[in-house]
Design a protein around this motif. Structure first.
Motif, PDB file in Angstrom:
ATOM      1  N   LEU A   1       0.840  -1.192   0.000  1.00  0.00           N
ATOM      2  CA  LEU A   1       0.000   0.000   0.000  1.00  0.00           C
ATOM      3  C   LEU A   1       0.876   1.244   0.000  1.00  0.00           C
ATOM      4  O   LEU A   1       1.951   1.248   0.592  1.00  0.00           O
ATOM      5  N   SER A   2       0.379   2.294  -0.634  1.00  0.00           N
ATOM      6  CA  SER A   2       1.090   3.561  -0.688  1.00  0.00           C
ATOM      7  C   SER A   2       0.254   4.660  -0.052  1.00  0.00           C
ATOM      8  O   SER A   2      -0.973   4.621  -0.093  1.00  0.00           O
ATOM      9  N   CYS A   3       0.936   5.628   0.506  1.00  0.00           N
ATOM     10  CA  CYS A   3       0.294   6.809   1.070  1.00  0.00           C
ATOM     11  C   CYS A   3       1.085   8.023   0.626  1.00  0.00           C
ATOM     12  O   CYS A   3       2.256   8.161   0.995  1.00  0.00           O
ATOM     13  N   VAL A   4       0.454   8.872  -0.163  1.00  0.00           N
ATOM     14  CA  VAL A   4       1.094  10.090  -0.626  1.00  0.00           C
ATOM     15  C   VAL A   4       0.537  11.263   0.171  1.00  0.00           C
ATOM     16  O   VAL A   4      -0.682  11.423   0.276  1.00  0.00           O
ATOM     17  N   ALA A   5       1.419  12.072   0.690  1.00  0.00           N
ATOM     18  CA  ALA A   5       1.016  13.206   1.516  1.00  0.00           C
ATOM     19  C   ALA A   5       1.322  14.514   0.805  1.00  0.00           C
ATOM     20  O   ALA A   5       2.293  14.618   0.051  1.00  0.00           O
ATOM     21  N   SER A   6       0.493  15.509   1.064  1.00  0.00           N
ATOM     22  CA  SER A   6       0.725  16.851   0.542  1.00  0.00           C
ATOM     23  C   SER A   6       0.218  17.855   1.563  1.00  0.00           C
ATOM     24  O   SER A   6      -0.533  17.515   2.468  1.00  0.00           O
ATOM     25  N   GLY A   7       0.636  19.083   1.393  1.00  0.00           N
ATOM     26  CA  GLY A   7       0.158  20.147   2.262  1.00  0.00           C
ATOM     27  C   GLY A   7       1.064  20.467   3.433  1.00  0.00           C
ATOM     28  O   GLY A   7       0.806  21.400   4.173  1.00  0.00           O
ATOM     29  N   GLU A   8       2.099  19.689   3.585  1.00  0.00           N
ATOM     30  CA  GLU A   8       3.057  19.931   4.658  1.00  0.00           C
ATOM     31  C   GLU A   8       4.367  19.295   4.237  1.00  0.00           C
ATOM     32  O   GLU A   8       4.379  18.399   3.385  1.00  0.00           O
ATOM     33  N   ILE A   9       5.437  19.762   4.816  1.00  0.00           N
ATOM     34  CA  ILE A   9       6.733  19.168   4.500  1.00  0.00           C
ATOM     35  C   ILE A   9       6.737  17.734   5.017  1.00  0.00           C
ATOM     36  O   ILE A   9       6.630  17.490   6.229  1.00  0.00           O
ATOM     37  N   PHE A  10       6.852  16.791   4.106  1.00  0.00           N
ATOM     38  CA  PHE A  10       6.657  15.389   4.446  1.00  0.00           C
ATOM     39  C   PHE A  10       7.610  14.917   5.527  1.00  0.00           C
ATOM     40  O   PHE A  10       7.243  14.125   6.397  1.00  0.00           O
ATOM     41  N   SER A  11       8.827  15.389   5.481  1.00  0.00           N
ATOM     42  CA  SER A  11       9.820  14.917   6.449  1.00  0.00           C
ATOM     43  C   SER A  11       9.490  15.342   7.871  1.00  0.00           C
ATOM     44  O   SER A  11      10.071  14.825   8.824  1.00  0.00           O
ATOM     45  N   TYR A  12       8.538  16.268   8.023  1.00  0.00           N
ATOM     46  CA  TYR A  12       8.126  16.709   9.354  1.00  0.00           C
ATOM     47  C   TYR A  12       7.008  15.834   9.925  1.00  0.00           C
ATOM     48  O   TYR A  12       6.611  16.025  11.077  1.00  0.00           O
ATOM     49  N   LEU A  13       6.484  14.921   9.119  1.00  0.00           N
ATOM     50  CA  LEU A  13       5.284  14.184   9.507  1.00  0.00           C
ATOM     51  C   LEU A  13       5.583  12.762   9.945  1.00  0.00           C
ATOM     52  O   LEU A  13       6.209  12.001   9.190  1.00  0.00           O
ATOM     53  N   PRO A  14       5.123  12.366  11.105  1.00  0.00           N
ATOM     54  CA  PRO A  14       5.094  10.940  11.423  1.00  0.00           C
ATOM     55  C   PRO A  14       3.968  10.303  10.615  1.00  0.00           C
ATOM     56  O   PRO A  14       2.999  10.974  10.249  1.00  0.00           O
ATOM     57  N   LEU A  15       4.074   9.031  10.295  1.00  0.00           N
ATOM     58  CA  LEU A  15       3.048   8.356   9.512  1.00  0.00           C
ATOM     59  C   LEU A  15       2.652   7.057  10.202  1.00  0.00           C
ATOM     60  O   LEU A  15       3.507   6.362  10.749  1.00  0.00           O
ATOM     61  N   ALA A  16       1.378   6.759  10.123  1.00  0.00           N
ATOM     62  CA  ALA A  16       0.894   5.504  10.682  1.00  0.00           C
ATOM     63  C   ALA A  16      -0.124   4.885   9.735  1.00  0.00           C
ATOM     64  O   ALA A  16      -0.723   5.571   8.915  1.00  0.00           O
ATOM     65  N   TRP A  17      -0.270   3.594   9.869  1.00  0.00           N
ATOM     66  CA  TRP A  17      -1.296   2.848   9.145  1.00  0.00           C
ATOM     67  C   TRP A  17      -2.250   2.223  10.159  1.00  0.00           C
ATOM     68  O   TRP A  17      -1.814   1.661  11.172  1.00  0.00           O
ATOM     69  N   PHE A  18      -3.530   2.335   9.837  1.00  0.00           N
ATOM     70  CA  PHE A  18      -4.586   1.703  10.617  1.00  0.00           C
ATOM     71  C   PHE A  18      -5.450   0.901   9.652  1.00  0.00           C
ATOM     72  O   PHE A  18      -5.401   1.111   8.440  1.00  0.00           O
ATOM     73  N   ARG A  19      -6.231   0.009  10.196  1.00  0.00           N
ATOM     74  CA  ARG A  19      -7.182  -0.720   9.371  1.00  0.00           C
ATOM     75  C   ARG A  19      -8.496  -0.865  10.138  1.00  0.00           C
ATOM     76  O   ARG A  19      -8.526  -0.821  11.372  1.00  0.00           O
ATOM     77  N   GLN A  20      -9.544  -1.080   9.359  1.00  0.00           N
ATOM     78  CA  GLN A  20     -10.873  -1.166   9.961  1.00  0.00           C
ATOM     79  C   GLN A  20     -11.747  -2.118   9.161  1.00  0.00           C
ATOM     80  O   GLN A  20     -11.733  -2.108   7.932  1.00  0.00           O
ATOM     81  N   VAL A  21     -12.483  -2.942   9.881  1.00  0.00           N
ATOM     82  CA  VAL A  21     -13.504  -3.775   9.266  1.00  0.00           C
ATOM     83  C   VAL A  21     -14.854  -3.308   9.776  1.00  0.00           C
ATOM     84  O   VAL A  21     -14.940  -2.749  10.874  1.00  0.00           O
ATOM     85  N   PRO A  22     -15.898  -3.513   9.010  1.00  0.00           N
ATOM     86  CA  PRO A  22     -17.228  -3.041   9.433  1.00  0.00           C
ATOM     87  C   PRO A  22     -17.601  -3.570  10.812  1.00  0.00           C
ATOM     88  O   PRO A  22     -17.430  -4.751  11.103  1.00  0.00           O
ATOM     89  N   GLY A  23     -18.076  -2.665  11.651  1.00  0.00           N
ATOM     90  CA  GLY A  23     -18.502  -3.048  12.979  1.00  0.00           C
ATOM     91  C   GLY A  23     -17.422  -2.990  14.030  1.00  0.00           C
ATOM     92  O   GLY A  23     -17.702  -3.149  15.215  1.00  0.00           O
ATOM     93  N   ASN A  24     -16.186  -2.798  13.571  1.00  0.00           N
ATOM     94  CA  ASN A  24     -15.066  -2.724  14.512  1.00  0.00           C
ATOM     95  C   ASN A  24     -14.449  -1.336  14.517  1.00  0.00           C
ATOM     96  O   ASN A  24     -14.587  -0.576  13.562  1.00  0.00           O
ATOM     97  N   GLU A  25     -13.718  -1.060  15.592  1.00  0.00           N
ATOM     98  CA  GLU A  25     -12.996   0.208  15.646  1.00  0.00           C
ATOM     99  C   GLU A  25     -11.757   0.139  14.761  1.00  0.00           C
ATOM    100  O   GLU A  25     -11.272  -0.947  14.433  1.00  0.00           O
ATOM    101  N   ARG A  26     -11.277   1.311  14.417  1.00  0.00           N
ATOM    102  CA  ARG A  26     -10.057   1.381  13.639  1.00  0.00           C
ATOM    103  C   ARG A  26      -8.906   0.837  14.498  1.00  0.00           C
ATOM    104  O   ARG A  26      -8.762   1.193  15.674  1.00  0.00           O
ATOM    105  N   GLU A  27      -8.083   0.008  13.875  1.00  0.00           N
ATOM    106  CA  GLU A  27      -7.038  -0.726  14.589  1.00  0.00           C
ATOM    107  C   GLU A  27      -5.665  -0.277  14.106  1.00  0.00           C
ATOM    108  O   GLU A  27      -5.412  -0.223  12.896  1.00  0.00           O
ATOM    109  N   PHE A  28      -4.769  -0.022  15.037  1.00  0.00           N
ATOM    110  CA  PHE A  28      -3.399   0.360  14.697  1.00  0.00           C
ATOM    111  C   PHE A  28      -2.683  -0.803  14.029  1.00  0.00           C
ATOM    112  O   PHE A  28      -2.778  -1.960  14.482  1.00  0.00           O
ATOM    113  N   VAL A  29      -1.930  -0.501  12.984  1.00  0.00           N
ATOM    114  CA  VAL A  29      -1.163  -1.518  12.268  1.00  0.00           C
ATOM    115  C   VAL A  29       0.339  -1.265  12.380  1.00  0.00           C
ATOM    116  O   VAL A  29       1.102  -2.135  12.792  1.00  0.00           O
TER     117      VAL A  29
END
Length: 115
Positions: free
Chosen positions: A20-48
């Motif tokens: 999977l890819s995540c492209v960011a804009s609107g801020e200097i990318f090197s200043y941003l921490p990045l995280a991935w989460f996932r979610q299935v219907p009926g469940n809360e978003r889960e940290f990956v």
């Protein structure tokens, strides 16, 4: 304001790999921490996984040894490399970042895992 756009989701079989890819804009990318989460219907978003500004990586126990998070600041892009996919890895995967007073999410990309 930060914009995040995920891509790369799809339908795969158990044991397959997907990136999977995540492209960011609107801020200097090197200043941003990045995280991935996932979610299935009926469940809360889960940290990956998470990668800090300094490149420190953290993973959920359920994906350790199978998933790898990475980033390329020159490309404003982060990736989630997923190997050995399991049924329970299916869901919508979201890219996430945050600043001191705001949190940002992409719209997500769907991963479907079948036998």
């Amino acid at each position: 304001q930060v914009q995040l756009v995920e891509s790369g989701g799809g339908a795969v079989q158990v044991g397959d790999s997907l990136t999977l890819s995540c492209v960011a804009s609107g801020e200097i990318f090197s200043y941003l921490p990045l995280a991935w989460f996932r979610q299935v219907p009926g469940n809360e978003r889960e940290f990956v996984a998470r990668i800090t500004i300094g490149g420190v990586k953290t993973y959920a126990d359920s994906v350790k040894g199978r998933f790898t998070v990475s980033r390329d600041n020159a490309k404003n892009t982060a990736w989630l490399h997923m190997n050995g996919l399991k049924f329970e890895d299916a869901g919508v995967y979201f890219c996430n970042t945050w600043e001191p007073i705001d949190t940002y999410w992409g719209r997500g990309t769907q991963v479907t895992v079948s036998s």
